[in-house]
Design a protein around this motif. Structure first.
Motif, mmCIF file in Angstrom:
data_model
loop_
_atom_site.group_PDB
_atom_site.id
_atom_site.type_symbol
_atom_site.label_atom_id
_atom_site.label_comp_id
_atom_site.label_asym_id
_atom_site.label_seq_id
_atom_site.Cartn_x
_atom_site.Cartn_y
_atom_site.Cartn_z
ATOM 1 N N GLY A 109 34.503 43.474 36.570
ATOM 2 C CA GLY A 109 33.971 42.924 35.324
ATOM 3 C C GLY A 109 33.991 41.411 35.256
ATOM 4 N N ALA B 180 32.572 35.408 31.621
ATOM 5 C CA ALA B 180 31.742 36.223 30.735
ATOM 6 C C ALA B 180 30.492 35.500 30.247
ATOM 7 C CB ALA B 180 32.551 36.706 29.525
ATOM 8 N N LYS C 45 31.915 46.346 21.274
ATOM 9 C CA LYS C 45 32.372 45.272 22.152
ATOM 10 C C LYS C 45 32.973 44.184 21.286
ATOM 11 C CE LYS C 45 30.828 41.920 25.638
ATOM 12 N NZ LYS C 45 29.679 41.386 26.420
ATOM 13 N N MET D 273 34.996 40.731 21.881
ATOM 14 C CA MET D 273 35.489 39.742 22.836
ATOM 15 C C MET D 273 35.558 38.368 22.172
ATOM 16 S SD MET D 273 35.681 41.306 25.951
ATOM 17 C CE MET D 273 35.430 39.973 27.108
ATOM 18 N N ILE E 21 36.223 46.742 25.209
ATOM 19 C CA ILE E 21 34.908 47.377 25.224
ATOM 20 C C ILE E 21 35.148 48.883 25.123
ATOM 21 C CG2 ILE E 21 32.841 47.861 26.606
ATOM 22 C CD1 ILE E 21 33.263 45.052 27.877
ATOM 23 N N VAL F 103 40.071 43.956 28.370
ATOM 24 C CA VAL F 103 39.492 42.862 29.159
ATOM 25 C C VAL F 103 40.258 41.563 28.957
ATOM 26 C CG1 VAL F 103 37.423 41.480 29.567
ATOM 27 C CG2 VAL F 103 37.197 43.897 28.961
ATOM 28 N N PHE G 209 38.446 43.649 33.782
ATOM 29 C CA PHE G 209 38.982 44.891 33.240
ATOM 30 C C PHE G 209 40.404 45.067 33.752
ATOM 31 C CE2 PHE G 209 34.342 46.052 33.784
ATOM 32 C CZ PHE G 209 34.017 45.913 32.446
ATOM 33 N N THR H 166 31.415 41.525 32.277
ATOM 34 C CA THR H 166 31.639 41.769 30.851
ATOM 35 C C THR H 166 30.549 41.133 29.991
ATOM 36 O OG1 THR H 166 33.119 39.838 30.762
ATOM 37 C CG2 THR H 166 34.132 41.989 31.121
#
Length: 368
Positions: A22, A67, A253, A255, A267, A280, A284, A315
Motif C-alpha cells: 500500500g 499516499a 476510507k 486517512m 480503510i 494504515v 498496510f 493507499t
C-alpha cells in the motif's frame, strides 16, 4: 553478478508493488529512475556473498508519505546527491548500495546512484516489504547507541523554496527524526542515503535476496497480464504462496496526513458476511475483521488488489466504492531482517494506530 536490464526495471517495480503493502512510492517514478540508471551506465546486481566482509554498503531510500497527499519533487539527481553527501562525510570507501524495502519505486532506489557513482546494487533489503519508519528497515541499528550513523537527504521544489540538502550524524533514532521533519518541509517526500554498514553485518541482519524476489514476482505478473486481472492475482498468490483474506467493496476510507510525513488511518472493505479493516500508517500494517479478530499483522506482507485490473493499489489510489481483493503473505514465508523482529521499533507505530502489532505478530515467541 547480474547486469540489470530494462525488463528488470519493469519487473522490479511490478513485483515491488506487491511488497509495497500500500506504500513504497510511485510506480511511474520507479520506472523513470530505474530506466534513467540504465542510460548512464551498467547496473550490476550482486549477492552479499560476492563482496568482502569489510565492504561498505549504503542504504538508498526515499522518506515521506506515499499516499499522494503532498506536493513533492524528487529528481534523479537528488538520489545521487544524497549518496554523494554521505560519501563526502564518510571516511571509508563505499562499494555498494541497497534498498531498505521493496515498493513501486523503492525497489529501484539505489540503481541511479549505482550507475552514476560506480557502485554495485546489493541483493538484500532492510525489510522485504515497505514500512512506515526508518527503524523498521534499519537492520538492528535503529536503537543501537553505539552505532554512529551518517544520513543525508536531498530534494524538494526550488521554485517553492522547498529544496534542501541535509547531512546529519549521530544515533539512528535521533537522526531519523530530523530527516522526517526535513521530508515534511521539502514537500513530503525526499531522497535519502544512510547507514554505512559492512557486508558481513548486512549478511547477518538484512532480508537476503529481497530484491531478486521482487524481480521474480514481477516477471510472474508480466507473464500473467495478457490473461487479465484474475490471472494476475492468481499468479501473485501462486508465486508468493500468499492468500486472499477477502474480497469486497470499500465502504469507508479515513486517512489524515501528519507533519512527520505519515499518512495514517483506516480503510474498510465489506466482504461477504464480514468487514475487513485495514490499518494504515503509510503502508498496510494490520487487518482486523468485524469480530475484532486479527487476520494479519506486520511484518506480514499485506496488499490490496483491484479486482478490475489485478494491480496492487497504493493507499492514495483506493477510493470508496472500489472492489478489492485483500491479500497477505504470512511472515513465515518471507526472509525477515533483524529490525522487524526488534520489539523496540514498534511502539511509535502502535501508538499512532492505536493497536498492538509486535505482541500479535510474535506472540509465539513471547509465550515461549
Amino acid at each position: 553478478m547480474r547486469e540489470l536490464t530494462r525488463k528488470d526495471v519493469e519487473a522490479a517495480c511490478k513485483g515491488g508493488s506487491v511488497f509495497a503493502s500500500g506504500g513504497g512510492g510511485f510506480y511511474e517514478h520507479g520506472l523513470a529512475m530505474g530506466q534513467a540508471a540504465l542510460t548512464l551506465d551498467k547496473v550490476k546486481l550482486v549477492t552479499v556473498d560476492e563482496l568482502p566482509d569489510d565492504a561498505i554498503i549504503l542504504t538508498c531510500t526515499a522518506i515521506g508519505a506515499p499516499a499522494g497527499t503532498t506536493d513533492w519533487q524528487m529528481l534523479g539527481k537528488d538520489y545521487i546527491k544524497a549518496v554523494q553527501l554521505v560519501m563526502e562525510k564518510y571516511e571509508g570507501k563505499i562499494v555498494g548500495v541497497m534498498t531498505p524495502q521493496n515498493g513501486k519505486s523503492s525497489s529501484t532506489n539505489g540503481w541511479l546512484p549505482s550507475a552514476a557513482l560506480g557502485l554495485v546494487v546489493v541483493d538484500a533489503t532492510g525489510d522485504i516489504r515497505a514500512h512506515p519508519t526508518g527503524k523498521m528497515g534499519a537492520m538492528g541499528v535503529a536503537n543501537d547507541l553505539n552505532y554512529h550513523t551518517i544520513q543525508a537527504v536531498a530534494g524538494g521544489k526550488p521554485e517553492k523554496g522547498n529544496y534542501m540538502e541535509l547531512v546529519v550524524s549521530g544515533t539512528s533514532a535521533k537522526t531519523s527524526k530530523i530527516l522526517r521533519i526535513a521530508s515534511d518541509l521539502s514537500g513530503g517526500f525526499i531522497a535519502a542515503a544512510r547507514h554505512p554498514l559492512t557486508a558481513k553485518y548486512i549478511k547477518e541482519n538484512a532480508a537476503i535476496g529481497g530484491l531478486s524476489k521482487a524481480i521474480d514476482l514481477g516477471y510472474a505478473i508480466i507473464d500473467a497480464e495478457p490473461e487479465g486481472a484474475e490471472a494476475v492475482i492468481h499468479a501473485i498468490v501462486k508465486q508468493t504462496k500468499g492468500e486472499i483474506v477477502g474480497r469486497g467493496k470499500v465502504s469507508k476510507k479515513d486517512m489524515h496526513y501528519t507533519d512527520e510525513a505519515f499518512d495514517i488511518g483506516t480503510i474498510e472493505v465489506d466482504a461477504p458476511n464480514n468487514r475487513l479493516t485495514l490499518h494504515v500508517m503509510n503502508e498496510f500494517m494490520a487487518i482486523d475483521d468485524a469480530q475484532q479478530n486479527r487476520r494479519s499483522t506486520y511484518p506480514d506482507v499485506i496488499a490490496a488488489f483491484s479486482t478490475e485490473t489485478g494491480r496492487p493499489l497504493s493507499t492514495n489510489e483506493i477510493k470508496e466504492g472500489m472492489e478489492l481483493a485483500v491479500f497477505k503473505i504470512d511472515k513465515s514465508l518471507i526472509p525477515l531482517s533483524s529490525s522487524v523482529k526488534d520489539p523496540t521499533v514498534y511502539p511509535e507505530v502502535e501508538e499512532a494506530l492505536g493497536i498492538k502489532l509486535y505482541d500479535d505478530a510474535f506472540k509465539e515467541k513471547i509465550n515461549h
